[in-house]
Scaffold this motif. Structure first.
Motif, mmCIF file in Angstrom:
data_model
loop_
_atom_site.group_PDB
_atom_site.id
_atom_site.type_symbol
_atom_site.label_atom_id
_atom_site.label_comp_id
_atom_site.label_asym_id
_atom_site.label_seq_id
_atom_site.Cartn_x
_atom_site.Cartn_y
_atom_site.Cartn_z
ATOM 1 N N PRO A 17 0.830 -1.213 0.000
ATOM 2 C CA PRO A 17 0.000 0.000 0.000
ATOM 3 C C PRO A 17 0.859 1.255 0.000
ATOM 4 O O PRO A 17 2.043 1.214 0.332
ATOM 5 C CB PRO A 17 -0.794 -0.130 1.307
ATOM 6 N N GLY A 18 0.244 2.369 -0.352
ATOM 7 C CA GLY A 18 0.996 3.619 -0.340
ATOM 8 C C GLY A 18 0.228 4.762 -0.975
ATOM 9 O O GLY A 18 -1.012 4.747 -1.024
ATOM 10 N N LEU A 19 0.986 5.745 -1.458
ATOM 11 C CA LEU A 19 0.395 6.948 -2.046
ATOM 12 C C LEU A 19 0.933 7.178 -3.458
ATOM 13 O O LEU A 19 2.071 6.808 -3.764
ATOM 14 C CB LEU A 19 0.731 8.194 -1.213
ATOM 15 N N LEU A 54 7.975 12.235 1.867
ATOM 16 C CA LEU A 54 7.640 10.810 1.771
ATOM 17 C C LEU A 54 8.674 9.945 2.496
ATOM 18 O O LEU A 54 8.312 8.987 3.190
ATOM 19 C CB LEU A 54 7.521 10.397 0.307
ATOM 20 N N TRP A 55 9.961 10.284 2.338
ATOM 21 C CA TRP A 55 10.977 9.534 3.076
ATOM 22 C C TRP A 55 10.788 9.715 4.575
ATOM 23 O O TRP A 55 10.868 8.748 5.351
ATOM 24 C CB TRP A 55 12.385 9.993 2.677
ATOM 25 N N ALA A 56 10.528 10.962 4.988
ATOM 26 C CA ALA A 56 10.334 11.239 6.414
ATOM 27 C C ALA A 56 9.097 10.529 6.951
ATOM 28 O O ALA A 56 9.041 10.195 8.139
ATOM 29 C CB ALA A 56 10.213 12.746 6.643
ATOM 30 N N GLY A 57 8.113 10.303 6.078
ATOM 31 C CA GLY A 57 6.893 9.617 6.498
ATOM 32 C C GLY A 57 7.012 8.108 6.542
ATOM 33 O O GLY A 57 6.015 7.420 6.814
ATOM 34 N N VAL A 117 4.660 12.016 -11.675
ATOM 35 C CA VAL A 117 3.946 11.048 -10.843
ATOM 36 C C VAL A 117 4.932 10.392 -9.884
ATOM 37 O O VAL A 117 5.900 9.758 -10.318
ATOM 38 C CB VAL A 117 3.245 9.981 -11.706
ATOM 39 N N ILE A 118 4.703 10.565 -8.592
ATOM 40 C CA ILE A 118 5.562 9.997 -7.553
ATOM 41 C C ILE A 118 4.799 8.879 -6.847
ATOM 42 O O ILE A 118 3.708 9.111 -6.323
ATOM 43 C CB ILE A 118 6.001 11.069 -6.524
ATOM 44 N N THR A 119 5.353 7.694 -6.844
ATOM 45 C CA THR A 119 4.742 6.533 -6.200
ATOM 46 C C THR A 119 5.553 6.173 -4.965
ATOM 47 O O THR A 119 6.776 6.008 -5.057
ATOM 48 C CB THR A 119 4.698 5.329 -7.158
ATOM 49 N N ALA A 120 4.883 6.052 -3.834
ATOM 50 C CA ALA A 120 5.571 5.744 -2.572
ATOM 51 C C ALA A 120 4.896 4.576 -1.883
ATOM 52 O O ALA A 120 3.671 4.566 -1.713
ATOM 53 C CB ALA A 120 5.575 6.960 -1.655
ATOM 54 N N ILE A 121 5.686 3.592 -1.478
ATOM 55 C CA ILE A 121 5.188 2.440 -0.721
ATOM 56 C C ILE A 121 5.347 2.730 0.763
ATOM 57 O O ILE A 121 6.417 3.142 1.219
ATOM 58 C CB ILE A 121 5.966 1.153 -1.078
ATOM 59 N N GLY A 122 4.270 2.545 1.526
ATOM 60 C CA GLY A 122 4.324 2.777 2.960
ATOM 61 C C GLY A 122 2.924 2.976 3.515
ATOM 62 O O GLY A 122 1.927 2.822 2.805
ATOM 63 N N ASP A 123 2.843 3.312 4.796
ATOM 64 C CA ASP A 123 1.559 3.569 5.436
ATOM 65 C C ASP A 123 0.968 4.864 4.877
ATOM 66 O O ASP A 123 1.551 5.938 5.036
ATOM 67 C CB ASP A 123 1.741 3.683 6.954
ATOM 68 N N ALA A 124 -0.171 4.763 4.219
ATOM 69 C CA ALA A 124 -0.741 5.906 3.498
ATOM 70 C C ALA A 124 -1.033 7.084 4.426
ATOM 71 O O ALA A 124 -0.773 8.239 4.070
ATOM 72 C CB ALA A 124 -2.011 5.476 2.762
ATOM 73 N N GLU A 125 -1.580 6.807 5.606
ATOM 74 C CA GLU A 125 -1.924 7.898 6.519
ATOM 75 C C GLU A 125 -0.681 8.628 7.012
ATOM 76 O O GLU A 125 -0.654 9.866 7.076
ATOM 77 C CB GLU A 125 -2.729 7.351 7.704
ATOM 78 N N GLU A 126 0.362 7.874 7.357
ATOM 79 C CA GLU A 126 1.589 8.499 7.835
ATOM 80 C C GLU A 126 2.270 9.294 6.714
ATOM 81 O O GLU A 126 2.809 10.385 6.954
ATOM 82 C CB GLU A 126 2.542 7.441 8.389
ATOM 83 N N GLU A 146 0.749 10.731 4.174
ATOM 84 C CA GLU A 146 -0.037 11.934 3.911
ATOM 85 C C GLU A 146 0.157 12.972 5.013
ATOM 86 O O GLU A 146 0.226 14.179 4.736
ATOM 87 C CB GLU A 146 -1.508 11.573 3.766
ATOM 88 N N ASP A 147 0.251 12.509 6.261
ATOM 89 C CA ASP A 147 0.506 13.439 7.365
ATOM 90 C C ASP A 147 1.861 14.128 7.186
ATOM 91 O O ASP A 147 2.009 15.336 7.464
ATOM 92 C CB ASP A 147 0.483 12.696 8.703
ATOM 93 N N SER A 148 2.838 13.378 6.719
ATOM 94 C CA SER A 148 4.162 13.944 6.510
ATOM 95 C C SER A 148 4.141 14.974 5.382
ATOM 96 O O SER A 148 4.801 16.018 5.467
ATOM 97 C CB SER A 148 5.164 12.831 6.180
ATOM 98 N N LEU A 149 3.376 14.705 4.332
ATOM 99 C CA LEU A 149 3.221 15.684 3.246
ATOM 100 C C LEU A 149 2.576 16.970 3.761
ATOM 101 O O LEU A 149 3.003 18.074 3.417
ATOM 102 C CB LEU A 149 2.371 15.093 2.122
ATOM 103 N N ASP A 150 1.564 16.817 4.597
ATOM 104 C CA ASP A 150 0.846 17.989 5.108
ATOM 105 C C ASP A 150 1.720 18.862 6.004
ATOM 106 O O ASP A 150 1.481 20.072 6.112
ATOM 107 C CB ASP A 150 -0.401 17.542 5.882
#
Length: 240
Positions: free
Chosen positions: A100-102, A140-143, A180-189, A191-195
């Motif tokens: 999963p990811g964003l 995204l890396w930080a998230g 288009v940037i694809t990131a694998i990881g916890d989607a909520e974390e 997105e919070d890091s992006l915000d």
């Protein structure tokens, strides 16, 4: 006063003529800005052509290497060395990652039907810049992203995305928006890091004001391909 004007005017005219002659010689009769743009475009095309040739050579050498490894796998020492290398393939971005990811999409702002910019906007306000892309990657890396791809190109510690105008240079290839940037990881974390990333917040302000594209989509199953190149390490040392 008149005497000063009598000597000053010819000096100014001579200096202006010298500058015009220098500009003409530099541009070879062409417009300087257009000449620079043309040379830059030619340089990018030459680099892309060189990269394609090198990639073909790389693929051929990789096939030879795999064949040699397969033939040498019967040797106990070689087999043990390959076994030690296998766990390092994942951290080295040399294996595909799924999960999963964003998906984050950044897009330049469109002009209206007459080709006009939005009121109060300059050309720089309407394109995705390198710092915008880098802010998204950092967030995204930080998230906690475990793998990231830009335009389906795996991002590694050796990757250096560069923007020239509205063109992205990555791994020797040129790409145009949307990015288009694809990131694998916890989607909520993620997105919070992006915000919470200042650079991303600033880009979103420009997006709201001038119509730049910023989209974030959560996906249950994404794939990020392995890095196809080979790392070039200058300061690594063998582990004894």
């Amino acid at each position: 006063m008149r005497k000063n004007w009598r000597y000053g005017v010819p000096v100014v005219c001579i200096a202006a003529g010298f500058l015009l002659a220098s500009a003409h010689a530099s541009s070879q009769g062409g417009e300087l800005r257009e000449l620079h743009t043309s040379r830059l475009s030619d340089l990018v095309s030459d680099v892309e052509s060189t990269v394609r040739d090198v990639e073909q050579q790389r693929d051929a050498l990789t096939a030879q290497l795999r064949e040699a490894q397969s033939e040498a796998a019967s040797d106990q020492g070689v087999a043990q060395a390959l076994d030690r290398l296998e766990p390092l393939a994942g951290p080295g971005a040399l294996t595909e990652v799924a999960g999963p990811g964003l998906v984050v999409t950044l897009t330049d702002a469109p002009r209206d039907q007459y080709g006009n910019y939005p009121p109060g906007a300059s050309p720089d306000d309407l394109v995705v810049h390198q710092q915008d892309l880098q802010s998204v990657l950092n967030a995204l890396w930080a998230g906690g992203a475990t793998a990231i791809a830009v335009q389906d190109e795996r991002i590694t510690t050796w990757s250096a995305p560069r923007c020239i105008g509205n063109t992205l240079l990555l791994h020797g290839r040129a790409y145009s928006p949307p990015y288009v940037i694809t990131a694998i990881g916890d989607a909520e974390e993620l997105e919070d890091s992006l915000d919470s990333e200042p650079g991303v917040r600033l880009f979103r302000q420009y997006a709201a004001r001038y119509g730049l594209g910023y989209e974030v989509e959560a996906e249950d199953e994404l794939q990020v391909a392995a890095y196809e190149g080979r790392p070039s390490l200058r300061y690594a040392r063998p582990v004894h």
